[in-house]
Design a protein around this motif. Structure first.
Motif, PDB file in Angstrom:
ATOM      1  N   SER A 198       0.826  -1.205   0.000  1.00 39.69           N
ATOM      2  CA  SER A 198       0.000   0.000   0.000  1.00 39.69           C
ATOM      3  C   SER A 198       0.861   1.257   0.000  1.00 39.69           C
ATOM      4  O   SER A 198       0.604   2.210  -0.753  1.00 39.69           O
ATOM      5  CB  SER A 198      -0.912  -0.011   1.229  1.00 39.69           C
ATOM      6  OG  SER A 198      -1.699   1.169   1.273  1.00 39.69           O
ATOM      7  N   TYR A 199       1.912   1.252   0.805  1.00 40.03           N
ATOM      8  CA  TYR A 199       2.800   2.419   0.879  1.00 40.03           C
ATOM      9  C   TYR A 199       3.427   2.719  -0.482  1.00 40.03           C
ATOM     10  O   TYR A 199       3.416   3.867  -0.957  1.00 40.03           O
ATOM     11  CB  TYR A 199       3.890   2.171   1.919  1.00 40.03           C
ATOM     12  CG  TYR A 199       4.983   3.220   1.895  1.00 40.03           C
ATOM     13  CD1 TYR A 199       4.805   4.463   2.498  1.00 40.03           C
ATOM     14  CD2 TYR A 199       6.189   2.981   1.224  1.00 40.03           C
ATOM     15  CE1 TYR A 199       5.802   5.439   2.456  1.00 40.03           C
ATOM     16  CE2 TYR A 199       7.185   3.943   1.170  1.00 40.03           C
ATOM     17  CZ  TYR A 199       6.986   5.174   1.795  1.00 40.03           C
ATOM     18  OH  TYR A 199       7.963   6.133   1.730  1.00 40.03           O
ATOM     19  N   ALA A 224       2.434   1.718  -3.407  1.00 36.47           N
ATOM     20  CA  ALA A 224       1.411   2.056  -4.397  1.00 36.47           C
ATOM     21  C   ALA A 224       1.015   3.530  -4.271  1.00 36.47           C
ATOM     22  O   ALA A 224       0.740   4.197  -5.272  1.00 36.47           O
ATOM     23  CB  ALA A 224       0.190   1.164  -4.219  1.00 36.47           C
ATOM     24  N   VAL A 225       0.989   4.059  -3.037  1.00 30.77           N
ATOM     25  CA  VAL A 225       0.700   5.485  -2.826  1.00 30.77           C
ATOM     26  C   VAL A 225       1.790   6.327  -3.479  1.00 30.77           C
ATOM     27  O   VAL A 225       1.512   7.342  -4.145  1.00 30.77           O
ATOM     28  CB  VAL A 225       0.595   5.807  -1.318  1.00 30.77           C
ATOM     29  CG1 VAL A 225       0.602   7.315  -1.090  1.00 30.77           C
ATOM     30  CG2 VAL A 225      -0.667   5.195  -0.732  1.00 30.77           C
ATOM     31  N   ASP A 252       1.291   6.230  -7.146  1.00 31.27           N
ATOM     32  CA  ASP A 252       0.134   7.063  -7.500  1.00 31.27           C
ATOM     33  C   ASP A 252       0.537   8.526  -7.631  1.00 31.27           C
ATOM     34  O   ASP A 252       0.055   9.248  -8.519  1.00 31.27           O
ATOM     35  CB  ASP A 252      -0.945   6.889  -6.420  1.00 31.27           C
ATOM     36  CG  ASP A 252      -2.083   7.883  -6.575  1.00 31.27           C
ATOM     37  OD1 ASP A 252      -2.736   7.848  -7.631  1.00 31.27           O
ATOM     38  OD2 ASP A 252      -2.317   8.685  -5.643  1.00 31.27           O
ATOM     39  N   GLN A 296      -3.645   1.889  -8.761  1.00 30.66           N
ATOM     40  CA  GLN A 296      -4.975   1.987  -8.143  1.00 30.66           C
ATOM     41  C   GLN A 296      -5.506   0.603  -7.775  1.00 30.66           C
ATOM     42  O   GLN A 296      -6.144   0.425  -6.732  1.00 30.66           O
ATOM     43  CB  GLN A 296      -5.961   2.684  -9.094  1.00 30.66           C
ATOM     44  CG  GLN A 296      -5.509   4.023  -9.649  1.00 30.66           C
ATOM     45  CD  GLN A 296      -4.964   4.944  -8.572  1.00 30.66           C
ATOM     46  OE1 GLN A 296      -5.644   5.246  -7.590  1.00 30.66           O
ATOM     47  NE2 GLN A 296      -3.726   5.385  -8.750  1.00 30.66           N
ATOM     48  N   LEU A 345      -3.808  -0.409  -4.593  1.00 30.50           N
ATOM     49  CA  LEU A 345      -4.369   0.344  -3.470  1.00 30.50           C
ATOM     50  C   LEU A 345      -5.727  -0.208  -3.075  1.00 30.50           C
ATOM     51  O   LEU A 345      -6.047  -0.330  -1.892  1.00 30.50           O
ATOM     52  CB  LEU A 345      -4.483   1.829  -3.836  1.00 30.50           C
ATOM     53  CG  LEU A 345      -3.166   2.615  -3.849  1.00 30.50           C
ATOM     54  CD1 LEU A 345      -3.374   3.995  -4.445  1.00 30.50           C
ATOM     55  CD2 LEU A 345      -2.610   2.723  -2.418  1.00 30.50           C
ATOM     56  N   GLN A 346      -6.535  -0.556  -4.060  1.00 19.67           N
ATOM     57  CA  GLN A 346      -7.845  -1.115  -3.773  1.00 19.67           C
ATOM     58  C   GLN A 346      -7.729  -2.488  -3.114  1.00 19.67           C
ATOM     59  O   GLN A 346      -8.487  -2.831  -2.206  1.00 19.67           O
ATOM     60  CB  GLN A 346      -8.670  -1.221  -5.067  1.00 19.67           C
ATOM     61  CG  GLN A 346     -10.122  -1.622  -4.869  1.00 19.67           C
ATOM     62  CD  GLN A 346     -10.912  -0.601  -4.059  1.00 19.67           C
ATOM     63  OE1 GLN A 346     -10.659   0.596  -4.141  1.00 19.67           O
ATOM     64  NE2 GLN A 346     -11.856  -1.085  -3.267  1.00 19.67           N
ATOM     65  N   THR A 362      -5.272  -3.546  -1.264  1.00 18.97           N
ATOM     66  CA  THR A 362      -4.712  -3.449   0.086  1.00 18.97           C
ATOM     67  C   THR A 362      -5.553  -2.573   1.004  1.00 18.97           C
ATOM     68  O   THR A 362      -5.381  -2.611   2.224  1.00 18.97           O
ATOM     69  CB  THR A 362      -3.277  -2.890   0.028  1.00 18.97           C
ATOM     70  OG1 THR A 362      -3.268  -1.649  -0.685  1.00 18.97           O
ATOM     71  CG2 THR A 362      -2.355  -3.874  -0.664  1.00 18.97           C
ATOM     72  N   ASN A 363      -6.453  -1.804   0.411  1.00 22.14           N
ATOM     73  CA  ASN A 363      -7.352  -0.946   1.187  1.00 22.14           C
ATOM     74  C   ASN A 363      -8.758  -1.072   0.611  1.00 22.14           C
ATOM     75  O   ASN A 363      -9.241  -0.174  -0.081  1.00 22.14           O
ATOM     76  CB  ASN A 363      -6.901   0.518   1.129  1.00 22.14           C
ATOM     77  CG  ASN A 363      -5.476   0.705   1.631  1.00 22.14           C
ATOM     78  OD1 ASN A 363      -5.222   0.778   2.813  1.00 22.14           O
ATOM     79  ND2 ASN A 363      -4.541   0.772   0.684  1.00 22.14           N
ATOM     80  N   ARG A 403     -11.268   1.740   0.558  1.00 19.46           N
ATOM     81  CA  ARG A 403     -10.860   3.004  -0.058  1.00 19.46           C
ATOM     82  C   ARG A 403     -11.828   3.398  -1.159  1.00 19.46           C
ATOM     83  O   ARG A 403     -12.288   2.575  -1.941  1.00 19.46           O
ATOM     84  CB  ARG A 403      -9.449   2.839  -0.637  1.00 19.46           C
ATOM     85  CG  ARG A 403      -8.930   4.000  -1.461  1.00 19.46           C
ATOM     86  CD  ARG A 403      -7.492   3.704  -1.875  1.00 19.46           C
ATOM     87  NE  ARG A 403      -6.999   4.700  -2.794  1.00 19.46           N
ATOM     88  CZ  ARG A 403      -7.129   4.618  -4.109  1.00 19.46           C
ATOM     89  NH1 ARG A 403      -7.745   3.578  -4.633  1.00 19.46           N
ATOM     90  NH2 ARG A 403      -6.635   5.556  -4.899  1.00 19.46           N
TER      91      ARG A 403
END
Length: 451
Positions: free
Chosen positions: A412-413, A415-416, A419, A433, A436-437, A439-440, A443
């Motif tokens: 996630s980190y 991927a941010v 992004d 994205q 991120l989806q 792992t979160n 979101r």
């Protein structure tokens, strides 16, 4: 190529090739052995009406005799079985029997077993097999490290005697259709027959999970005795492949003294020389190892695995630049085998020469085009992209690696970071994205969608 390891945290072997010995059993990957097993299995899968490309064959790093199917069309074979089997037909016979379990739908009848901790462990490990290895170390190369979980295979598939007999009958049918004698299957079962008198704890896992009966052995003996193929053998080429596979596994799993005793200097066969080259290499004796490898290359100049071994030895002895040429040859001779391409990219990166960054990236892209779930390739790509100054791609590659390695927080980190650095709307940004989806899950992805 199977390689030496430095970490010893598993329960089974002291120096198994290039893999992390995690708690419990692990899987190994090696292009040559995988190709050999594919040669064995393909005619059986075809005879059974299965797509050979749809059945995955995994090598379990465990010295006990065992083979099993799990998670659908996935066949697992222990290194112990491969070492014990004296002929290709014996391994093929086991594969035919296990294929009988697949086509007989026996897995669907052990649903309760699939719920227990052992099954969950196996299936979760399967999901990580393609993930590859935590890269960036000198002991990571063509044999991708595949960290396993604690797998209690002996409690996984307790097939009934009826299912075992059914798998035997299907297996001999497939062997006959493929023009292969069932003698190998019979010999393997006869090997196990004597274990019926042993305590459960002393029996091999195959015996415990595949109940053996006198009737089953008699069926196979009668079938072979009345078969037109009873004395048939597979091609001499497969026998040579088998000898080399066993020599490689033995040399990587035994002390040099044992290897030199089993494959003495008087053994001038290619398999014997192969074993000694690996033994010397594992014992950090560079000169004799390279001398034998050069002889093997002279005997078979178009053999990709000898070039691969040469490149790996040079790389691990700190001669990365010298390793590139034999590894490039190996890639060409193997039609771009992903694991060998990965080792080539590793060598290029290890030189520290910026001129090799683009070729290394191209090699890694070739790996990922065929094995997108290879975590090692993503880790190496992150290194290359970072050195090339492509920060967004580097972050995305690190996110892919972390996701495949099971570190969702790190995924996630990164991927941010991807992004923020990638151009919105591009394929790479969209993939960030997705991560991120994944792992979160809570979101709100809509707010990041391109307008």
């Amino acid at each position: 190529m199977l390689r030496r390891i430095l970490t010893l945290t598993a329960i089974f072997l002291v120096a198994l090739p290039s893999m992390v010995l995690a708690q419990g059993r692990s899987f190994i990957r090696d292009t040559e052995i995988e190709d050999t097993l594919r040669l064995y299995a393909t005619p059986i899968f075809k005879a059974a009406g299965l797509d050979p490309n749809g059945v995955s064959v995994y090598i379990v790093s465990d010295n006990s005799l065992n083979a099993f199917v799990a998670g659908g069309q996935k066949l697992f074979i222990n290194t112990g079985l491969l070492l014990k089997a004296e002929t290709p037909e014996q391994v093929i016979g086991v594969m035919a029997h296990e294929t009988g379990h697949i086509t007989g739908g026996h897995l669907s009848r052990v649903h309760d077993q699939l719920r227990n901790a052992s099954a969950i462990s196996i299936l979760s490990t399967i999901a990580g097999v393609a993930a590859g290895v935590a890269a960036g170390r000198s002991d990571v190369g063509t044999a991708a490290i595949l960290g396993g979980q604690n797998i209690a295979t002996r409690n996984f598939l307790a097939y009934s005697r009826t299912q075992e007999s059914s798998a035997d009958q299907a297996g001999v049918k497939y062997l006959t259709a493929a023009g292969i004698s069932a003698r190998g299957m019979m010999e393997f079962m006869e090997t196990l027959e004597g274990q019926e008198l042993l305590s459960t704890a002393s029996q091999d896992p195959y015996m415990r999970s595949h109940p053996l009966t006198t009737e089953r052995v008699e069926f196979l003996e009668n079938y072979v005795a009345n078969s037109a193929l009873k004395d048939a053998k597979v091609s001499p080429e497969l026998y040579e492949h088998h000898a080399r596979m066993r020599a490689k596994l033995y040399a990587f799993t035994n002390h040099i003294q044992n290897t030199l005793r089993t494959y003495p200097e008087s053994d001038t066969s290619v398999a014997g020389q192969y074993a000694r080259a690996i033994a010397y290499y594992r014992n950090s004796e560079l000169a004799p190892a390279l001398e034998i490898i050069e002889k093997l290359i002279g005997i078979e100049p178009n053999n990709p695995y000898f070039e691969e071994l040469k490149g790996q030895v040079l790389l691990e002895f700190g001669k990365a630049r010298e390793a590139i040429d034999p590894l490039q040859k190996s890639v060409e001779l193997s039609n771009g085998a992903p694991l060998i391409r990965l080792l080539l990219a590793h060598a290029m990166i290890e030189t520290g020469d910026a001129a090799y960054l683009e070729p290394a990236k191209a090699s890694l892209m070739g790996v990922l085009s065929r094995e997108r779930g290879n975590a090692s390739a993503w880790r190496f790509r992150a290194i290359v992209e970072n050195r090339l100054g492509n920060e967004g791609e580097a972050s995305l590659s690190q996110a892919e690696y972390s996701l495949l390695s099971g570190d969702r927080q790190a995924a996630s980190y990164h991927a941010v970071q991807a992004d923020r650095k990638l151009e919105k709307g591009t394929a790479a940004w969209l993939r960030a994205q997705d991560i991120l989806q994944a792992t979160n899950p809570d979101r709100d992805a809509d707010k990041d969608a391109p307008k």
